[in-house]
Scaffold this motif. Sequence first.
Motif, short mmCIF file in Angstrom:
data_model
loop_
_atom_site.label_atom_id
_atom_site.label_comp_id
_atom_site.label_asym_id
_atom_site.label_seq_id
_atom_site.Cartn_x
_atom_site.Cartn_y
_atom_site.Cartn_z
N UNK A 149 0.72 -1.15 0.03
CA UNK A 149 0.02 0.04 -0.10
C UNK A 149 0.91 1.30 0.07
N UNK A 150 1.93 1.22 1.01
CA UNK A 150 2.93 2.41 0.86
C UNK A 150 3.37 2.77 -0.67
N UNK A 151 3.62 1.59 -1.30
CA UNK A 151 4.22 1.65 -2.50
C UNK A 151 3.05 2.08 -3.86
N UNK A 152 1.88 1.97 -3.28
CA UNK A 152 0.80 2.52 -3.98
C UNK A 152 0.11 1.41 -4.95
N UNK A 153 0.53 0.15 -4.48
CA UNK A 153 -0.02 -1.01 -4.96
C UNK A 153 -1.30 -1.70 -4.12
N UNK A 154 -2.49 -1.88 -4.66
CA UNK A 154 -3.47 -2.51 -3.80
C UNK A 154 -3.00 -3.92 -3.68
N UNK A 155 -3.25 -4.25 -2.23
CA UNK A 155 -2.62 -5.67 -2.04
C UNK A 155 -3.59 -6.90 -2.04
N UNK A 156 -5.00 -6.42 -2.05
CA UNK A 156 -5.96 -7.60 -1.87
C UNK A 156 -6.57 -7.74 -3.15
N UNK A 157 -7.58 -8.68 -3.01
CA UNK A 157 -8.45 -8.93 -4.21
C UNK A 157 -9.01 -7.52 -4.74
N UNK A 158 -8.97 -7.48 -6.22
CA UNK A 158 -9.55 -6.44 -6.54
C UNK A 158 -11.04 -5.79 -6.17
N UNK A 159 -11.34 -4.56 -6.02
CA UNK A 159 -12.86 -4.26 -6.08
C UNK A 159 -13.50 -4.27 -7.27
N UNK A 160 -14.91 -4.37 -7.36
CA UNK A 160 -15.52 -4.55 -8.47
C UNK A 160 -15.28 -3.30 -9.33
N UNK A 161 -15.08 -3.60 -10.70
CA UNK A 161 -14.52 -2.35 -11.40
C UNK A 161 -13.21 -2.56 -12.04
N UNK A 162 -12.35 -3.51 -11.03
CA UNK A 162 -10.94 -3.56 -11.30
C UNK A 162 -10.59 -4.92 -11.45
N UNK A 163 -9.77 -5.42 -12.03
CA UNK A 163 -9.23 -6.87 -11.78
C UNK A 163 -7.70 -6.90 -11.72
N UNK A 164 -7.28 -7.85 -11.02
CA UNK A 164 -5.80 -8.09 -10.30
C UNK A 164 -5.03 -8.45 -11.58
N UNK A 165 -3.78 -8.20 -11.49
CA UNK A 165 -2.94 -8.41 -12.64
C UNK A 165 -1.64 -8.96 -12.03
#
Length: 259
Positions: A149-165
Amino acid sequence: MNQTKKYFIYTRKSTDDKNRQVRSIPDQLAELRELARKEQIEIVDVFVEKQTAKIPGRPVFGEMIERIEKGEASGILAWHPDRLARNSVDGGKIIYLIDTGVISDLKFCTFWFDPTPQGKFMLSIAFSQSKYYVDNLSENIKRGHRNKVKDGIWPQMSPLGYVNVKGGGIIPDVEIAPLIKKTFEAYATGNFTLRRLREKFNTLGLKRKSGKELAVSNYQQILKNPIYTGLMRYNGEIFEGKHEPIITKKLFDQCQEVM
């Protein structure tokens, strides 16, 4: 001889660490049945659990303990003590039942146990080690999430509207992101209640990732989530994300005013 003793077999597949190699339930069963054959043990029933042992409340484990307390069996066969307990409540329950004679014996494929003071001491250490492993794993995961999170990266399952890469992070879902944006735009007009918003966009195909319909509360959660603006709320703090925003901060603020 153990011929007169009745035992339950208990197996559990670990879900605590997907990267850790854990013997599958069929493997556990095969070796436990072989152990029972060698020891001439009578198996009353087999219990298979597919739930983590890090917190109390496993239904299969609870049923087994209840039946032991009723006298249906006096012993348990398991692959290792960590299959039985990874929390202090369940571990303490097992040791208490040994103390009171309700459980007369435990047998493991990879651990020695004898119902003596020394044996119970070693068992309590094994349970404590199992709990330490889970606690340490949880702390490591939390630490990893905080660093991401401090590096600006969402660490969990993506919320609706996004997909994890792969490799971490999220990107807009090409099909769902436009509907999320339209949801914010519609609500910002002030002409839609949350219920009407749900009726409109559920009809247009906005659904949970599981395919189930969104509830009114889900729309409220979406509209209050700053992640769609490129910001991330994590543990009550706001961090700037590196992911692509779906809406502007101005549109988000307009929706908060309407709400």
